[in-house]
Design a protein around this motif. Structure first.
Motif, PDB file in Angstrom:
ATOM      1  N   THR A 119       0.275  44.843  -5.270  1.00  0.00           N
ATOM      2  CA  THR A 119      -0.539  45.350  -4.157  1.00  0.00           C
ATOM      3  C   THR A 119      -0.021  44.811  -2.821  1.00  0.00           C
ATOM      4  OG1 THR A 119      -2.044  43.461  -4.327  1.00  0.00           O
ATOM      5  CG2 THR A 119      -2.644  45.440  -5.563  1.00  0.00           C
ATOM      6  N   GLY A 120       0.852  43.795  -2.884  1.00  0.00           N
ATOM      7  CA  GLY A 120       1.355  43.160  -1.664  1.00  0.00           C
ATOM      8  C   GLY A 120       0.392  42.113  -1.123  1.00  0.00           C
ATOM      9  N   ALA A 121      -0.835  42.097  -1.632  1.00  0.00           N
ATOM     10  CA  ALA A 121      -1.823  41.137  -1.137  1.00  0.00           C
ATOM     11  C   ALA A 121      -1.659  39.786  -1.855  1.00  0.00           C
ATOM     12  CB  ALA A 121      -3.225  41.686  -1.358  1.00  0.00           C
ATOM     13  N   THR A 122      -2.182  38.736  -1.212  1.00  0.00           N
ATOM     14  CA  THR A 122      -2.068  37.374  -1.755  1.00  0.00           C
ATOM     15  C   THR A 122      -3.370  36.624  -1.483  1.00  0.00           C
ATOM     16  OG1 THR A 122      -1.147  36.716   0.366  1.00  0.00           O
ATOM     17  CG2 THR A 122       0.438  37.143  -1.401  1.00  0.00           C
ATOM     18  N   LEU A 123      -3.487  35.462  -2.099  1.00  0.00           N
ATOM     19  CA  LEU A 123      -4.641  34.600  -1.780  1.00  0.00           C
ATOM     20  C   LEU A 123      -4.181  33.601  -0.728  1.00  0.00           C
ATOM     21  CD1 LEU A 123      -7.637  34.031  -2.804  1.00  0.00           C
ATOM     22  CD2 LEU A 123      -6.631  32.002  -3.851  1.00  0.00           C
ATOM     23  N   TYR A 124      -4.729  33.699   0.474  1.00  0.00           N
ATOM     24  CA  TYR A 124      -4.362  32.771   1.554  1.00  0.00           C
ATOM     25  C   TYR A 124      -5.231  31.522   1.435  1.00  0.00           C
ATOM     26  CZ  TYR A 124      -3.387  30.915   6.199  1.00  0.00           C
ATOM     27  OH  TYR A 124      -3.014  30.108   7.247  1.00  0.00           O
ATOM     28  N   ILE A 125      -4.592  30.357   1.482  1.00  0.00           N
ATOM     29  CA  ILE A 125      -5.300  29.089   1.266  1.00  0.00           C
ATOM     30  C   ILE A 125      -5.262  28.280   2.555  1.00  0.00           C
ATOM     31  CG2 ILE A 125      -5.345  26.980  -0.142  1.00  0.00           C
ATOM     32  CD1 ILE A 125      -3.504  28.775  -2.121  1.00  0.00           C
ATOM     33  N   ARG A 126      -6.396  27.807   2.974  1.00  0.00           N
ATOM     34  CA  ARG A 126      -6.497  27.080   4.239  1.00  0.00           C
ATOM     35  C   ARG A 126      -7.024  25.659   4.021  1.00  0.00           C
ATOM     36  NH1 ARG A 126      -6.848  28.351   9.678  1.00  0.00           N
ATOM     37  NH2 ARG A 126      -4.920  29.445   9.254  1.00  0.00           N
ATOM     38  N   PRO A 127      -6.126  24.668   3.921  1.00  0.00           N
ATOM     39  CA  PRO A 127      -6.540  23.265   3.906  1.00  0.00           C
ATOM     40  C   PRO A 127      -6.846  22.814   5.345  1.00  0.00           C
ATOM     41  CG  PRO A 127      -4.455  23.626   2.741  1.00  0.00           C
ATOM     42  CD  PRO A 127      -4.716  24.823   3.596  1.00  0.00           C
ATOM     43  N   LEU A 128      -7.876  22.019   5.505  1.00  0.00           N
ATOM     44  CA  LEU A 128      -8.317  21.595   6.842  1.00  0.00           C
ATOM     45  C   LEU A 128      -8.696  20.118   6.795  1.00  0.00           C
ATOM     46  CD1 LEU A 128      -9.420  22.393   9.748  1.00  0.00           C
ATOM     47  CD2 LEU A 128     -11.596  22.853   8.618  1.00  0.00           C
ATOM     48  N   LEU A 129      -8.189  19.366   7.778  1.00  0.00           N
ATOM     49  CA  LEU A 129      -8.486  17.921   7.867  1.00  0.00           C
ATOM     50  C   LEU A 129      -9.116  17.659   9.230  1.00  0.00           C
ATOM     51  CD1 LEU A 129      -8.072  14.961   6.816  1.00  0.00           C
ATOM     52  CD2 LEU A 129      -5.800  15.039   7.864  1.00  0.00           C
ATOM     53  N   ILE A 130     -10.326  17.078   9.250  1.00  0.00           N
ATOM     54  CA  ILE A 130     -11.006  16.864  10.536  1.00  0.00           C
ATOM     55  C   ILE A 130     -11.545  15.439  10.650  1.00  0.00           C
ATOM     56  CG2 ILE A 130     -11.642  19.307  10.821  1.00  0.00           C
ATOM     57  CD1 ILE A 130     -14.418  18.692   9.885  1.00  0.00           C
ATOM     58  N   GLY A 131     -11.476  14.923  11.864  1.00  0.00           N
ATOM     59  CA  GLY A 131     -12.040  13.608  12.160  1.00  0.00           C
ATOM     60  C   GLY A 131     -13.530  13.767  12.436  1.00  0.00           C
ATOM     61  N   VAL A 132     -14.360  13.041  11.705  1.00  0.00           N
ATOM     62  CA  VAL A 132     -15.815  13.186  11.851  1.00  0.00           C
ATOM     63  C   VAL A 132     -16.469  11.820  12.093  1.00  0.00           C
ATOM     64  CG1 VAL A 132     -15.885  15.268  10.424  1.00  0.00           C
ATOM     65  CG2 VAL A 132     -16.210  13.033   9.341  1.00  0.00           C
ATOM     66  N   GLY A 133     -17.778  11.839  12.279  1.00  0.00           N
ATOM     67  CA  GLY A 133     -18.525  10.589  12.433  1.00  0.00           C
ATOM     68  C   GLY A 133     -18.988  10.379  13.860  1.00  0.00           C
ATOM     69  N   ASP A 134     -19.683   9.255  14.053  1.00  0.00           N
ATOM     70  CA  ASP A 134     -20.341   8.982  15.331  1.00  0.00           C
ATOM     71  C   ASP A 134     -19.400   8.245  16.284  1.00  0.00           C
ATOM     72  OD1 ASP A 134     -22.517  10.104  14.096  1.00  0.00           O
ATOM     73  OD2 ASP A 134     -23.340   8.173  13.453  1.00  0.00           O
ATOM     74  N   VAL A 135     -18.578   9.008  16.985  1.00  0.00           N
ATOM     75  CA  VAL A 135     -17.614   8.431  17.924  1.00  0.00           C
ATOM     76  C   VAL A 135     -17.787   9.184  19.241  1.00  0.00           C
ATOM     77  CG1 VAL A 135     -15.161   8.128  18.421  1.00  0.00           C
ATOM     78  CG2 VAL A 135     -15.934   8.043  16.052  1.00  0.00           C
ATOM     79  N   ILE A 136     -17.948   8.475  20.374  1.00  0.00           N
ATOM     80  CA  ILE A 136     -18.030   9.243  21.612  1.00  0.00           C
ATOM     81  C   ILE A 136     -16.902   8.902  22.590  1.00  0.00           C
ATOM     82  CG2 ILE A 136     -19.722   7.827  22.861  1.00  0.00           C
ATOM     83  CD1 ILE A 136     -19.585  11.715  22.671  1.00  0.00           C
ATOM     84  N   GLY A 137     -16.345   7.696  22.516  1.00  0.00           N
ATOM     85  CA  GLY A 137     -15.173   7.386  23.343  1.00  0.00           C
ATOM     86  C   GLY A 137     -13.949   8.075  22.756  1.00  0.00           C
ATOM     87  N   VAL A 138     -12.885   8.171  23.568  1.00  0.00           N
ATOM     88  CA  VAL A 138     -11.665   8.792  23.044  1.00  0.00           C
ATOM     89  C   VAL A 138     -10.927   7.799  22.172  1.00  0.00           C
ATOM     90  CG1 VAL A 138      -9.486   9.898  23.634  1.00  0.00           C
ATOM     91  CG2 VAL A 138     -11.497  10.314  25.041  1.00  0.00           C
ATOM     92  N   LYS A 139     -11.096   7.946  20.885  1.00  0.00           N
ATOM     93  CA  LYS A 139     -10.388   7.103  19.905  1.00  0.00           C
ATOM     94  C   LYS A 139     -10.434   7.803  18.550  1.00  0.00           C
ATOM     95  CE  LYS A 139     -14.483   4.279  19.219  1.00  0.00           C
ATOM     96  NZ  LYS A 139     -15.205   3.161  19.759  1.00  0.00           N
ATOM     97  N   PRO A 140      -9.539   7.411  17.637  1.00  0.00           N
ATOM     98  CA  PRO A 140      -9.515   8.088  16.330  1.00  0.00           C
ATOM     99  C   PRO A 140     -10.794   7.852  15.541  1.00  0.00           C
ATOM    100  CG  PRO A 140      -7.526   6.762  16.671  1.00  0.00           C
ATOM    101  CD  PRO A 140      -8.484   6.397  17.756  1.00  0.00           C
ATOM    102  N   ALA A 141     -11.184   8.840  14.756  1.00  0.00           N
ATOM    103  CA  ALA A 141     -12.335   8.708  13.861  1.00  0.00           C
ATOM    104  C   ALA A 141     -12.030   7.677  12.780  1.00  0.00           C
ATOM    105  CB  ALA A 141     -12.621  10.060  13.205  1.00  0.00           C
ATOM    106  N   THR A 142     -13.081   7.171  12.158  1.00  0.00           N
ATOM    107  CA  THR A 142     -12.877   6.324  10.973  1.00  0.00           C
ATOM    108  C   THR A 142     -13.296   7.078   9.713  1.00  0.00           C
ATOM    109  OG1 THR A 142     -15.056   5.359  11.325  1.00  0.00           O
ATOM    110  CG2 THR A 142     -13.174   4.128  12.192  1.00  0.00           C
ATOM    111  N   GLU A 143     -13.886   8.263   9.915  1.00  0.00           N
ATOM    112  CA  GLU A 143     -14.286   9.089   8.771  1.00  0.00           C
ATOM    113  C   GLU A 143     -13.642  10.472   8.903  1.00  0.00           C
ATOM    114  OE1 GLU A 143     -18.556   9.147   8.384  1.00  0.00           O
ATOM    115  OE2 GLU A 143     -18.670   7.004   8.819  1.00  0.00           O
ATOM    116  N   TYR A 144     -13.295  11.040   7.736  1.00  0.00           N
ATOM    117  CA  TYR A 144     -12.608  12.338   7.742  1.00  0.00           C
ATOM    118  C   TYR A 144     -13.158  13.245   6.651  1.00  0.00           C
ATOM    119  CZ  TYR A 144      -9.508  10.118  10.957  1.00  0.00           C
ATOM    120  OH  TYR A 144      -9.038   9.468  12.071  1.00  0.00           O
TER     121      TYR A 144
END
Ligand code: PLP
Ligand code: COI
Length: 340
Positions: A119-144
């Motif tokens: 059919t020419g169609a495929t299953l597109y897979i989207r891995p996603l990595l995000i920084g989460v948690g209670d951080v308001i200053g500009v710095k890396p998250a400690t939770e992902y």
């Protein structure tokens, strides 16, 4: 077994499938991760991914072969690229084994949505990595959060293996010289939206970006890498730290040299030298190989091979690449991972 869908006419659209994978990183380690039916993410309003763009993603596909098996194309390369993205944005890295296991779990759980062979169609897979948690200053998250979801797709650019027209972006860059252009981060795509919308309003498939330091060299398309074919049997593709290192592009460099006997070159592609190309293509997981029929640069209209017909070398490269992905052509060692 597959569900009933109009497989031959799928676009590139989101579809909420029954299962996705999710894993949480906290106190310096990843949890086991699991499949879930919940398509919503629950995260702190102050997550760095939301405010400061601390996130990265990947794109790969699962292919149904003639005998009904399912396989992945070079998922280890996507894992490595997400690790490189994580390093650049100071995020927790997802180990290769965890990444591939998550992808396999999602494909297997949604197996009936892997489009039928032919059919020419495929299953597109989207891995996603995000920084989460209670951080308001500009710095890396400690939770992902690391999540992987998927959907069946057809062509990214309308027409599939039919030539599309592109326009050079002279007003907007997608990346900065020492920025994050070489990482797969949302910010690059946010920066490209203005040029992309304007390109589409002008009747083009997408914009082509120039090198952000001198604006004299071709970099890439908004969602794909760029390559050109010369009359001297050369496959030439830009080399630059601010373009995404495309897995499709590196695969084509290999196939051009080892399967098609071409000279494969990564180097500078000056806008003023565009007419050296007899065929031009855009390549990527979503774009596969999209023939570039023409490029407009201000008043200059460059045509490559034809604005309606795909050129012979691009067709051979397409047949070789897609043949490998769907299991019809023998793959170089290590390129194919069977989903069992
Ligand atoms: N360049 C950009 C900006 C992309 O978004 C993509 C898609 O992933 C590519 C190139 C092609 O990369 P790949 O072949 O690894 O999918
Ligand atoms: C891909 O080809 O996987 C991409 O990520 C391109 C685009 C949909 C962002």
């Amino acid at each position: 077994m597959t569900v009933e869908l109009d497989w031959g006419n799928l676009g590139f659209e989101y579809r909420n499938l029954p299962f996705r994978y999710i894993s949480y990183y906290k106190d310096g380690k990843w949890d086991e991760g699991s499949l879930t039916g919940d398509a919503q993410l629950h995260l702190s309003e102050s997550s760095p991914a939301l405010h400061y763009g601390q996130q990265g993603f990947e794109g790969l596909k699962a292919y149904r072969t003639k005998n009904g098996d399912i396989q992945l194309f070079r998922p280890d390369r996507n894992a490595a690229r997400l690790q490189a993205t994580a390093k650049r944005l100071r995020m927790a890295e997802v180990p290769t084994e965890k990444f591939i296991d998550a992808v396999m779990q999602v494909v297997k759980a949604n197996e009936e949505f892997v489009p039928p062979y032919g059919t020419g169609a495929t299953l597109y897979i989207r891995p996603l990595l995000i920084g989460v948690g209670d951080v308001i200053g500009v710095k890396p998250a400690t939770e992902y959060i690391f999540t992987v979801f998927a959907m069946p797709v057809g062509s990214y650019f309308k027409g599939g293996l039919a030539p599309s027209s592109f326009v050079i972006s002279r007003e907007y860059d997608r990346a900065a010289p020492l920025g994050t252009g070489g990482s797969k981060v949302g910010g690059n795509y946010a920066a490209s939206l203005q040029a992309e919308v304007e390109a589409k309003e002008g009747g083009y498939a997408d914009a082509i970006y120039l090198d952000p330091a001198t604006h004299t060299k071709i970099e890439e398309v908004g969602a794909a890498n760029f390559f050109g074919i010369t009359a001297n049997n050369e496959f030439i593709t830009p080399l630059s730290p601010s373009i995404l290192p495309s897995i499709t592009k590196y695969s084509l460099l290999y196939l051009a040299e080892h399967h098609l006997g071409m000279k494969a070159i990564e180097g500078d592609v000056y806008v003023t030298d565009l007419d050296q190309f007899i065929e031009v293509g855009a390549c990527g997981t979503a774009a596969v190989i999209t023939p570039v029929g023409s490029i407009d640069d201000g008043e200059i209209h460059h045509v490559f091979h034809s604005e309606t017909e795909v050129g012979p070398t691009i067709r051979r490269l397409f047949d070789e690449l897609v043949g490998i992905q769907f299991g019809d052509v023998e793959a170089p060692e290590g390129w194919i991972y069977k989903v069992k």
